[in-house]
Write a protein that holds these residues in place. Structure first.
Motif, PDB file in Angstrom:
ATOM      1  N   HIS A   1       0.896  -1.080   0.071  1.00  0.00           N
ATOM      2  CA  HIS A   1      -0.078  -0.091  -0.193  1.00  0.00           C
ATOM      3  C   HIS A   1       0.922   1.229   0.020  1.00  0.00           C
ATOM      4  O   HIS A   1       1.811   1.408   0.484  1.00  0.00           O
TER       5      HIS A   1
ATOM      6  N   ARG B   1       2.636  11.118   2.497  1.00  0.00           N
ATOM      7  CA  ARG B   1       2.051  10.688   1.188  1.00  0.00           C
ATOM      8  C   ARG B   1       2.087  11.556  -0.089  1.00  0.00           C
ATOM      9  O   ARG B   1       2.093  11.160  -1.136  1.00  0.00           O
TER      10      ARG B   1
ATOM     11  N   THR C   1       3.827  10.444  -3.449  1.00  0.00           N
ATOM     12  CA  THR C   1       3.215  10.348  -4.829  1.00  0.00           C
ATOM     13  C   THR C   1       3.905  11.353  -5.828  1.00  0.00           C
ATOM     14  O   THR C   1       4.084  10.808  -7.180  1.00  0.00           O
TER      15      THR C   1
ATOM     16  N   PRO D   1      -5.862   0.797  -7.947  1.00  0.00           N
ATOM     17  CA  PRO D   1      -6.356   0.604  -6.793  1.00  0.00           C
ATOM     18  C   PRO D   1      -6.285  -0.717  -6.341  1.00  0.00           C
ATOM     19  O   PRO D   1      -6.141  -1.686  -6.791  1.00  0.00           O
ATOM     20  N   ASP D   2      -6.260  -0.652  -4.895  1.00  0.00           N
ATOM     21  CA  ASP D   2      -6.410  -2.086  -4.150  1.00  0.00           C
ATOM     22  C   ASP D   2      -7.696  -2.899  -4.542  1.00  0.00           C
ATOM     23  O   ASP D   2      -8.802  -2.187  -4.547  1.00  0.00           O
TER      24      ASP D   2
ATOM     25  N   ASP E   1     -10.204  -2.610  -1.653  1.00  0.00           N
ATOM     26  CA  ASP E   1     -10.566  -1.179  -1.079  1.00  0.00           C
ATOM     27  C   ASP E   1     -10.342  -0.122  -2.145  1.00  0.00           C
ATOM     28  O   ASP E   1      -8.913   0.207  -2.110  1.00  0.00           O
ATOM     29  N   ARG E   2     -11.104   0.309  -3.139  1.00  0.00           N
ATOM     30  CA  ARG E   2     -10.664   1.019  -4.138  1.00  0.00           C
ATOM     31  C   ARG E   2     -10.115   2.290  -3.841  1.00  0.00           C
ATOM     32  O   ARG E   2      -9.460   3.012  -4.480  1.00  0.00           O
ATOM     33  N   ARG E   3     -10.432   2.828  -2.589  1.00  0.00           N
ATOM     34  CA  ARG E   3      -9.615   4.090  -2.163  1.00  0.00           C
ATOM     35  C   ARG E   3      -8.179   4.007  -1.658  1.00  0.00           C
ATOM     36  O   ARG E   3      -7.445   4.838  -1.639  1.00  0.00           O
ATOM     37  N   THR E   4      -7.785   2.728  -1.585  1.00  0.00           N
ATOM     38  CA  THR E   4      -6.411   2.594  -1.244  1.00  0.00           C
ATOM     39  C   THR E   4      -5.578   2.217  -2.686  1.00  0.00           C
ATOM     40  O   THR E   4      -6.088   1.382  -3.331  1.00  0.00           O
ATOM     41  N   LYS E   5      -4.363   2.818  -2.459  1.00  0.00           N
ATOM     42  CA  LYS E   5      -3.741   2.540  -3.866  1.00  0.00           C
ATOM     43  C   LYS E   5      -2.370   1.383  -3.272  1.00  0.00           C
ATOM     44  O   LYS E   5      -1.754   1.441  -2.464  1.00  0.00           O
TER      45      LYS E   5
END
Length: 154
Positions: free
Chosen positions: A62, A74, A78, A94-95, A98-102
């Protein structure tokens, strides 16, 4: 008469000669320059090498765990990822859970560049360690400071 807002020159000399922060910053810059020069033939900076190496894991990490490992926020991470993404060395996705997590991963090109860079790092790192009286002690003491700040291994 000295004004209250003036700092005596002897304080400047004390900071110059004893300040751990100043000495750590100077050493970090000197080390980074040496690694930057050594890694230039493979097109990486020392910071980019560290970032790529931090992604060399069995599972894509992550973004937050990489930021913690590299002691970056972060936003800075980035920004540092962007040139590596443009060069197709790193993929950010995206994970799936959990699509909010990269999640961050090395691409095939990234693994190839890292494979070229690792022997360069190993050789220079060994040379630098040979210049130090106790590299293990230095790492241990730097680790004490990192842990005191709550930095972890990501």
């Amino acid at each position: 008469m000295q004004r209250l807002t003036d700092v005596p020159f002897k304080t400047t000399l004390l900071v110059r000669d004893t300040c751990l922060c100043l000495h750590a910053q100077r050493a970090a810059r000197a080390l980074a320059r040496r690694f930057d020069v050594a890694l230039k033939p493979v097109g990486l900076t020392s910071g980019q090498f560290s970032l790529l190496m931090s992604l060399n894991r069995p599972e894509p990490p992550h973004l937050g765990s990489v930021a913690a490992l590299l002691a970056m926020d972060r936003t800075t991470l980035t920004a540092n990822l962007k040139p590596l993404e443009r060069r197709n060395l790193v993929a950010v996705a995206p994970d799936p859970k959990d699509r909010r997590t990269k999640r961050l991963s090395l691409t095939a090109d990234g693994r190839a560049v890292l494979a070229q860079a690792a022997p360069i790092w190993k050789q220079l790192h060994a040379a630098i360690e040979s210049e130090l009286a106790s590299p293990h002690q230095l790492r241990a003491e730097l680790g004490v400071l990192s842990r005191a700040e709550g930095l972890n291994r990501g």
